[in-house]
Design a protein around this motif. Structure first.
Motif, PDB file in Angstrom:
ATOM      1  N   PHE A  55      -5.709  -5.570 -11.280  1.00 22.66           N
ATOM      2  CA  PHE A  55      -7.114  -5.189 -11.465  1.00 22.66           C
ATOM      3  C   PHE A  55      -7.244  -3.693 -11.749  1.00 22.66           C
ATOM      4  O   PHE A  55      -8.061  -3.280 -12.586  1.00 22.66           O
ATOM      5  N   THR A  56      -6.463  -2.879 -11.066  1.00 23.91           N
ATOM      6  CA  THR A  56      -6.540  -1.438 -11.300  1.00 23.91           C
ATOM      7  C   THR A  56      -6.128  -1.093 -12.724  1.00 23.91           C
ATOM      8  O   THR A  56      -6.852  -0.386 -13.445  1.00 23.91           O
ATOM      9  N   ILE A  57      -4.968  -1.584 -13.139  1.00 28.14           N
ATOM     10  CA  ILE A  57      -4.484  -1.302 -14.488  1.00 28.14           C
ATOM     11  C   ILE A  57      -5.443  -1.872 -15.530  1.00 28.14           C
ATOM     12  O   ILE A  57      -5.765  -1.216 -16.535  1.00 28.14           O
ATOM     13  N   ASN A  58      -5.939  -3.080 -15.291  1.00 24.56           N
ATOM     14  CA  ASN A  58      -6.830  -3.733 -16.246  1.00 24.56           C
ATOM     15  C   ASN A  58      -8.100  -2.906 -16.470  1.00 24.56           C
ATOM     16  O   ASN A  58      -8.463  -2.597 -17.618  1.00 24.56           O
ATOM     17  N   HIS A  59      -8.776  -2.523 -15.393  1.00 25.54           N
ATOM     18  CA  HIS A  59     -10.031  -1.785 -15.526  1.00 25.54           C
ATOM     19  C   HIS A  59      -9.822  -0.407 -16.152  1.00 25.54           C
ATOM     20  O   HIS A  59     -10.565  -0.003 -17.048  1.00 25.54           O
ATOM     21  N   VAL A  60      -8.822   0.309 -15.670  1.00 22.31           N
ATOM     22  CA  VAL A  60      -8.608   1.667 -16.168  1.00 22.31           C
ATOM     23  C   VAL A  60      -8.130   1.649 -17.621  1.00 22.31           C
ATOM     24  O   VAL A  60      -8.551   2.478 -18.437  1.00 22.31           O
ATOM     25  N   ALA A  61      -7.274   0.707 -17.955  1.00 27.19           N
ATOM     26  CA  ALA A  61      -6.779   0.615 -19.329  1.00 27.19           C
ATOM     27  C   ALA A  61      -7.900   0.246 -20.293  1.00 27.19           C
ATOM     28  O   ALA A  61      -7.957   0.767 -21.422  1.00 27.19           O
TER      29      ALA A  61
ATOM     30  N   LEU B 260      -7.020   7.929  -8.083  1.00 24.66           N
ATOM     31  CA  LEU B 260      -7.148   8.610  -9.380  1.00 24.66           C
ATOM     32  C   LEU B 260      -7.859   7.719 -10.400  1.00 24.66           C
ATOM     33  O   LEU B 260      -8.620   8.209 -11.239  1.00 24.66           O
ATOM     34  N   ALA B 261      -7.600   6.413 -10.307  1.00 27.33           N
ATOM     35  CA  ALA B 261      -8.236   5.469 -11.227  1.00 27.33           C
ATOM     36  C   ALA B 261      -9.753   5.492 -11.064  1.00 27.33           C
ATOM     37  O   ALA B 261     -10.498   5.487 -12.050  1.00 27.33           O
ATOM     38  N   LEU B 262     -10.225   5.531  -9.823  1.00 29.34           N
ATOM     39  CA  LEU B 262     -11.666   5.564  -9.572  1.00 29.34           C
ATOM     40  C   LEU B 262     -12.289   6.850 -10.111  1.00 29.34           C
ATOM     41  O   LEU B 262     -13.363   6.834 -10.718  1.00 29.34           O
ATOM     42  N   VAL B 263     -11.597   7.969  -9.893  1.00 32.63           N
ATOM     43  CA  VAL B 263     -12.092   9.256 -10.426  1.00 32.63           C
ATOM     44  C   VAL B 263     -12.080   9.224 -11.952  1.00 32.63           C
ATOM     45  O   VAL B 263     -13.027   9.685 -12.608  1.00 32.63           O
ATOM     46  N   ALA B 264     -11.021   8.652 -12.529  1.00 29.94           N
ATOM     47  CA  ALA B 264     -10.892   8.577 -13.985  1.00 29.94           C
ATOM     48  C   ALA B 264     -12.012   7.747 -14.599  1.00 29.94           C
ATOM     49  O   ALA B 264     -12.590   8.122 -15.628  1.00 29.94           O
ATOM     50  N   VAL B 265     -12.327   6.621 -13.963  1.00 31.91           N
ATOM     51  CA  VAL B 265     -13.402   5.759 -14.467  1.00 31.91           C
ATOM     52  C   VAL B 265     -14.727   6.513 -14.472  1.00 31.91           C
ATOM     53  O   VAL B 265     -15.488   6.452 -15.451  1.00 31.91           O
ATOM     54  N   TYR B 266     -14.991   7.242 -13.406  1.00 38.15           N
ATOM     55  CA  TYR B 266     -16.245   7.998 -13.334  1.00 38.15           C
ATOM     56  C   TYR B 266     -16.305   9.073 -14.425  1.00 38.15           C
ATOM     57  O   TYR B 266     -17.285   9.163 -15.182  1.00 38.15           O
ATOM     58  N   LEU B 267     -15.255   9.873 -14.514  1.00 34.46           N
ATOM     59  CA  LEU B 267     -15.262  10.989 -15.472  1.00 34.46           C
ATOM     60  C   LEU B 267     -15.288  10.506 -16.914  1.00 34.46           C
ATOM     61  O   LEU B 267     -15.895  11.148 -17.779  1.00 34.46           O
ATOM     62  N   THR B 268     -14.652   9.392 -17.191  1.00 28.92           N
ATOM     63  CA  THR B 268     -14.618   8.873 -18.555  1.00 28.92           C
ATOM     64  C   THR B 268     -15.946   8.242 -18.945  1.00 28.92           C
ATOM     65  O   THR B 268     -16.326   8.254 -20.114  1.00 28.92           O
ATOM     66  N   SER B 269     -16.671   7.704 -17.964  1.00 25.63           N
ATOM     67  CA  SER B 269     -17.900   6.966 -18.259  1.00 25.63           C
ATOM     68  C   SER B 269     -19.114   7.863 -18.458  1.00 25.63           C
ATOM     69  O   SER B 269     -20.030   7.512 -19.212  1.00 25.63           O
TER      70      SER B 269
ATOM     71  N   ALA C  38      -6.650   8.798 -16.089  1.00 23.18           N
ATOM     72  CA  ALA C  38      -6.485   7.356 -16.280  1.00 23.18           C
ATOM     73  C   ALA C  38      -5.042   7.015 -16.613  1.00 23.18           C
ATOM     74  O   ALA C  38      -4.456   6.071 -16.068  1.00 23.18           O
ATOM     75  N   VAL C  39      -4.461   7.794 -17.529  1.00 24.75           N
ATOM     76  CA  VAL C  39      -3.063   7.567 -17.918  1.00 24.75           C
ATOM     77  C   VAL C  39      -2.137   7.772 -16.716  1.00 24.75           C
ATOM     78  O   VAL C  39      -1.227   6.963 -16.467  1.00 24.75           O
ATOM     79  N   ILE C  40      -2.392   8.845 -15.962  1.00 19.17           N
ATOM     80  CA  ILE C  40      -1.565   9.122 -14.776  1.00 19.17           C
ATOM     81  C   ILE C  40      -1.687   7.997 -13.752  1.00 19.17           C
ATOM     82  O   ILE C  40      -0.701   7.543 -13.174  1.00 19.17           O
ATOM     83  N   SER C  41      -2.923   7.505 -13.541  1.00 20.45           N
ATOM     84  CA  SER C  41      -3.136   6.446 -12.551  1.00 20.45           C
ATOM     85  C   SER C  41      -2.426   5.160 -12.951  1.00 20.45           C
ATOM     86  O   SER C  41      -1.845   4.464 -12.103  1.00 20.45           O
TER      87      SER C  41
ATOM     88  N   THR D 246       0.841  -1.205   0.000  1.00 18.40           N
ATOM     89  CA  THR D 246       0.000   0.000   0.000  1.00 18.40           C
ATOM     90  C   THR D 246       0.873   1.251   0.000  1.00 18.40           C
ATOM     91  O   THR D 246       0.711   2.137   0.841  1.00 18.40           O
ATOM     92  N   GLY D 247       1.803   1.309  -0.940  1.00 11.49           N
ATOM     93  CA  GLY D 247       2.663   2.483  -1.040  1.00 11.49           C
ATOM     94  C   GLY D 247       1.875   3.712  -1.438  1.00 11.49           C
ATOM     95  O   GLY D 247       0.763   3.624  -1.970  1.00 11.49           O
ATOM     96  N   ILE D 248       2.447   4.886  -1.210  1.00  7.92           N
ATOM     97  CA  ILE D 248       1.761   6.147  -1.483  1.00  7.92           C
ATOM     98  C   ILE D 248       1.424   6.301  -2.960  1.00  7.92           C
ATOM     99  O   ILE D 248       0.340   6.771  -3.326  1.00  7.92           O
ATOM    100  N   LEU D 249       2.355   5.888  -3.842  1.00  7.52           N
ATOM    101  CA  LEU D 249       2.091   5.975  -5.280  1.00  7.52           C
ATOM    102  C   LEU D 249       0.904   5.103  -5.662  1.00  7.52           C
ATOM    103  O   LEU D 249       0.054   5.505  -6.466  1.00  7.52           O
ATOM    104  N   LYS D 250       0.860   3.916  -5.095  1.00  3.93           N
ATOM    105  CA  LYS D 250      -0.218   2.976  -5.412  1.00  3.93           C
ATOM    106  C   LYS D 250      -1.566   3.507  -4.930  1.00  3.93           C
ATOM    107  O   LYS D 250      -2.563   3.445  -5.658  1.00  3.93           O
ATOM    108  N   ILE D 251      -1.603   4.024  -3.716  1.00  2.00           N
ATOM    109  CA  ILE D 251      -2.856   4.544  -3.162  1.00  2.00           C
ATOM    110  C   ILE D 251      -3.362   5.723  -3.992  1.00  2.00           C
ATOM    111  O   ILE D 251      -4.551   5.796  -4.346  1.00  2.00           O
ATOM    112  N   ILE D 252      -2.461   6.649  -4.315  1.00  2.00           N
ATOM    113  CA  ILE D 252      -2.857   7.796  -5.140  1.00  2.00           C
ATOM    114  C   ILE D 252      -3.336   7.317  -6.506  1.00  2.00           C
ATOM    115  O   ILE D 252      -4.340   7.800  -7.043  1.00  2.00           O
ATOM    116  N   GLY D 253      -2.614   6.347  -7.082  1.00  2.97           N
ATOM    117  CA  GLY D 253      -2.981   5.814  -8.389  1.00  2.97           C
ATOM    118  C   GLY D 253      -4.357   5.168  -8.384  1.00  2.97           C
ATOM    119  O   GLY D 253      -5.152   5.361  -9.312  1.00  2.97           O
ATOM    120  N   ILE D 254      -4.667   4.409  -7.344  1.00  2.00           N
ATOM    121  CA  ILE D 254      -5.971   3.742  -7.235  1.00  2.00           C
ATOM    122  C   ILE D 254      -7.091   4.768  -7.104  1.00  2.00           C
ATOM    123  O   ILE D 254      -8.140   4.663  -7.757  1.00  2.00           O
TER     124      ILE D 254
END
Length: 290
Positions: free
Chosen positions: A244-250, A124-133, A278-281, A114-122
């Protein structure tokens, strides 16, 4: 990594096929049911040694495969109901944001990092999924009485991914991945046949060649999307929460770009912001795994 990329590619092809259904007037339910049997057949004849399947019911993973097959077609029908009552954007958000369930299960049940980069990325991924959808400037709107349907889609989709990880880790051997995947699709298809039989009894069933062809076109990439995802989960390079994070966001990102290039879709500013996030996440989550 190659299995993850192939799973993303397969899922993107699924998106294209679904878009073509609307263009050619394919009955989605019928095509989905045909697709399950096609996916099952691809696994049986392409990735399974030998032809004796009598031992399948005695496999430790068999009850889980039955559960997943039932969930596959149940979640699909819930998604169809949600689309009718609340729109496609709500389904897209509920389905893709369900990634939170397997991600948190991976962290808390399997003690993944649960590193800081991973948490921020996850996040951002959730926000990206919402905004893209979402496809309207006002976002999504759900009536209180219809909230149960996207909620069930969210939970069901999350349970599917989480169960895949659990069964793959605990019960499925490396030589049984193809058989395991095919059993899931065979179960979903069998339940679908019962649905069609009920429609036939009501006199509302009309099967056409284009529905069968649509099922064939969907079944092949659908099998590989699951097969390659399971193989990616078996790899030692990345944790399941990362995969799972990379798979869904990609999938969301590539499908959106495909929609722009092939179907000339128009994006609103929120969608572009979502793509950028999404790309950043993906970069953050991928780097956290190095």
């Amino acid at each position: 990594m190659i299995y993850l990329l192939l799973s993303i590619l397969s899922s993107t092809i699924i998106f294209v096929v679904f878009r073509l259904y609307k263009k050619f007037g394919v009955n989605t339910l019928q095509a989905i049911i045909v697709n399950y049997f096609v996916a099952c057949t691809v696994g049986f004849f392409g990735y399974i040694d030998g032809s004796d399947f009598s031992h399948v019911p005695s496999e430790n993973w068999f009850p889980g495969a039955l559960m997943l097959g039932a969930l596959f077609i149940t979640v699909f029908n819930l998604a169809a109901i949600t689309t009718q009552k609340s729109g496609l954007s709500v389904v897209a958000v509920a389905t893709k944001m369900s990634v939170a369930i397997p991600v948190f299960c991976g962290i808390f049940l399997y003690n993944e990092s649960t590193g800081i980069l991973k948490i921020i990325g996850i996040l951002l991924a959730l926000v990206a999924v919402y905004l893209t959808s979402i496809k309207t400037k006002d976002g999504i709107s759900i009536k209180a009485k219809n909230l149960i349907f996207p909620l069930l889609v969210f939970i069901g989709s999350g349970i599917i991914d989480t169960s895949l990880k659990y069964l793959e880790t605990s019960y499925v051997s490396s030589t049984d991945v193809g058989l395991f995947s095919s059993t899931i699709f065979a179960t979903a298809g069998s339940i679908g046949i019962m649905v069609l039989a009920f429609q036939a009894l009501k006199g509302s069933l009309k099967i056409t060649y284009k529905n069968i062809l649509g099922g064939i076109a969907l079944g092949i990439p659908n099998y590989y999307s699951i097969y390659f995802l399971v193989m990616a989960l078996r790899s030692n390079g990345m944790e399941s929460s990362t995969i799972f994070t990379i798979n869904h966001v990609a999938i969301v990102t590539v499908s959106t770009l495909t929609g722009i290039l092939i179907f000339k879709e128009k994006l609103i500013p929120k969608n572009w912001i979502g793509l950028a996030l999404a790309v950043i996440s993906i970069i953050l989550v991928a780097n956290s795994a190095i």
